[in-house]
Design an enzyme around this catalytic site. Sequence first.
Site, short mmCIF file in Angstrom:
data_model
loop_
_atom_site.label_atom_id
_atom_site.label_comp_id
_atom_site.label_asym_id
_atom_site.label_seq_id
_atom_site.Cartn_x
_atom_site.Cartn_y
_atom_site.Cartn_z
N GLU A 75 0.83 -1.20 0.00
CA GLU A 75 0.00 0.00 0.00
C GLU A 75 0.87 1.25 0.00
OE1 GLU A 75 -3.19 -0.12 -0.36
OE2 GLU A 75 -3.58 -2.24 0.10
N TYR A 235 -13.62 -14.34 -17.84
CA TYR A 235 -13.09 -14.76 -16.54
C TYR A 235 -12.61 -16.21 -16.56
CZ TYR A 235 -11.81 -14.41 -11.75
OH TYR A 235 -11.04 -14.39 -10.61
N LYS A 244 -6.00 -19.06 -12.55
CA LYS A 244 -6.65 -19.75 -11.41
C LYS A 244 -6.49 -21.28 -11.55
CE LYS A 244 -8.18 -16.12 -9.16
NZ LYS A 244 -7.54 -15.72 -7.90
P1 NAI Z 1 -8.04 -6.67 -3.40
O1 NAI Z 1 -7.53 -5.84 -4.51
O2 NAI Z 1 -9.10 -6.09 -2.52
O3 NAI Z 1 -6.82 -7.11 -2.43
C1 NAI Z 1 -5.56 -7.44 -2.90
C2 NAI Z 1 -4.55 -7.47 -1.76
O4 NAI Z 1 -3.28 -7.85 -2.30
C3 NAI Z 1 -4.33 -6.13 -1.05
O5 NAI Z 1 -4.11 -6.35 0.32
C4 NAI Z 1 -3.01 -5.62 -1.68
O6 NAI Z 1 -2.27 -4.73 -0.86
C5 NAI Z 1 -2.29 -6.94 -1.85
N1 NAI Z 1 -1.21 -6.89 -2.84
C6 NAI Z 1 -1.29 -6.65 -4.17
N2 NAI Z 1 -0.07 -6.74 -4.73
C7 NAI Z 1 0.80 -7.05 -3.74
C8 NAI Z 1 2.20 -7.29 -3.66
N3 NAI Z 1 2.97 -7.25 -4.76
N4 NAI Z 1 2.75 -7.55 -2.45
C9 NAI Z 1 1.98 -7.58 -1.32
N5 NAI Z 1 0.65 -7.39 -1.34
C10 NAI Z 1 0.07 -7.13 -2.52
O7 NAI Z 1 -8.50 -8.02 -4.05
P2 NAI Z 1 -9.65 -9.11 -3.75
O8 NAI Z 1 -10.78 -8.88 -4.66
O9 NAI Z 1 -9.88 -9.25 -2.30
O10 NAI Z 1 -8.92 -10.42 -4.30
C11 NAI Z 1 -8.23 -11.33 -3.47
C12 NAI Z 1 -8.32 -12.72 -4.08
O11 NAI Z 1 -9.71 -13.11 -4.12
C13 NAI Z 1 -7.80 -12.78 -5.52
O12 NAI Z 1 -7.16 -14.03 -5.70
C14 NAI Z 1 -9.09 -12.74 -6.34
O13 NAI Z 1 -8.94 -13.35 -7.60
C15 NAI Z 1 -10.02 -13.55 -5.44
N6 NAI Z 1 -11.46 -13.37 -5.69
C16 NAI Z 1 -12.01 -12.11 -5.82
C17 NAI Z 1 -13.38 -12.01 -6.09
C18 NAI Z 1 -14.05 -10.67 -6.22
O14 NAI Z 1 -15.17 -10.61 -6.73
N7 NAI Z 1 -13.47 -9.60 -5.75
C19 NAI Z 1 -14.26 -13.19 -6.22
C20 NAI Z 1 -13.58 -14.44 -5.95
C21 NAI Z 1 -12.22 -14.52 -5.74
#
Ligand code: NAI
Length: 395
Positions: A75, A235, A244
């Site tokens: 962040e 997707y 995935k």
């Molecule tokens: P998000 O964008 O809210 O969170 C991503 C997190 O990863 C954050 O904490 C960010 O700081 C961290 N991050 C990103 N790059 C980084 C790096 N290089 N080093 C350290 N931290 C890093 O994403 P979200 O939506 O919560 O996604 C999380 C997982 O859930 C992913 O695998 C996504 O594919 C999966 N997912 C998401 C869905 C959705 O509708 N949002 C549905 C089902 C699965």
Amino acid sequence: MVIKPRVRGFVCVTSHPEGCAAHIQQQIDYVKSKGSISGGPKNVLVIGSSTGFGLSSRVTAAFGCGSKTVGVFYERPSDEDRLGTAGWYNTIALTEKARAEGLYARNFNGDAFSNEVKSNVIAAIKEDVGPIDLVIYSLASPRRTHPDTGAVHKSVLKPVGKSYSSRTVDTDKGIVSDVAIEPATDEEIADTAAVMGGDDWERWITALDEAGLIAEGATSVAYSYIGPEITWDIYKNGTIGLAKNHLEESCIRISSKLKEHGGGRALISVNKALVSQASSAIPVVPLYISILYKIMKAKGTHEGCIEQMQRLFAERLFNGADPQLDESGRIRIDDLEMQDDVQAEGATIWPQVTTENLAELTDIVGYREEFLKMFGFGLPGIDYEVSTEPHRPMI
Ligand code: NAI
């Protein structure tokens, strides 16, 4: 500084520290209202812990299971005259609230893909936490610098093998339009798998294992998405879906490694589609989410990140629960989204949506509210006209 939302496309470039703290408090209150989760993990590492599913996983572990939590995230910090990102303020709020209850919480802001962050985190865990019982892998990133080669891999959201046209919505302007996306090249497919596949997850588990920090019977979980056929070209069958698949293949290897530690396990949890910083960047998906929210709210089955993660912990992972795996061995916490009646209604609404009837046929209003909430805006009890201090040092 008086902080107002400034939305640019699918991101909000401002975030509100008190609003983010209020959002965290809502999540904590929800988890507590559901009661404590028995048999939960003692020591938890969440990779991707500052927003979305990872953040809600950490809240559930700390406030539902009483776990010690270590969070890793990437962040932008605040400084005297520059706002931090929402995940920065979320993490500070979570840590303050956890420590106020006597719960251990430690944070690492840096690139989780790097060897340096891995070794710093592992050294800290060794020093003051001990073996980890639960590793949540919840990274969503647009790029990865490979730790061995230094190559920068960029993930793309594209169809594979054919071009794809569908409708999408500009959630800020409320305009529904057609979008056409050309198929990914082989290099883009490989790059997306390098970023969003399971290689880095496996490296984290190997590094913890080599440091003797995998607890007996440890669990590790990574998140995936499947969704309805209308989104499959972009997707499930697109570059992200292939990444995935790689995550699922890695899961099998990780699971065998964890089994050697007193019958541990690695699992994929297929989660529901919901508004997050990652999902708002995917074409087509925000329109589907706006329709889905409308249907699920009407049925009383709507869930956000915290409801999903609380249910995952309480009804699939711990509390002596049966994980209820599907035929491919995955947890399906997207079960309510995928119910036949929900999907049938979604398929009926989908072709009818236009810019003119967007507000009537979809929950675009709810989508926008959720979107702004991720950045700390629109929370009850916060006076957004009052000046606030942007600089909050990490604790
Ligand atoms: P998000 O964008 O809210 O969170 C991503 C997190 O990863 C954050 O904490 C960010 O700081 C961290 N991050 C990103 N790059 C980084 C790096 N290089 N080093 C350290 N931290 C890093 O994403 P979200 O939506 O919560 O996604 C999380 C997982 O859930 C992913 O695998 C996504 O594919 C999966 N997912 C998401 C869905 C959705 O509708 N949002 C549905 C089902 C699965």
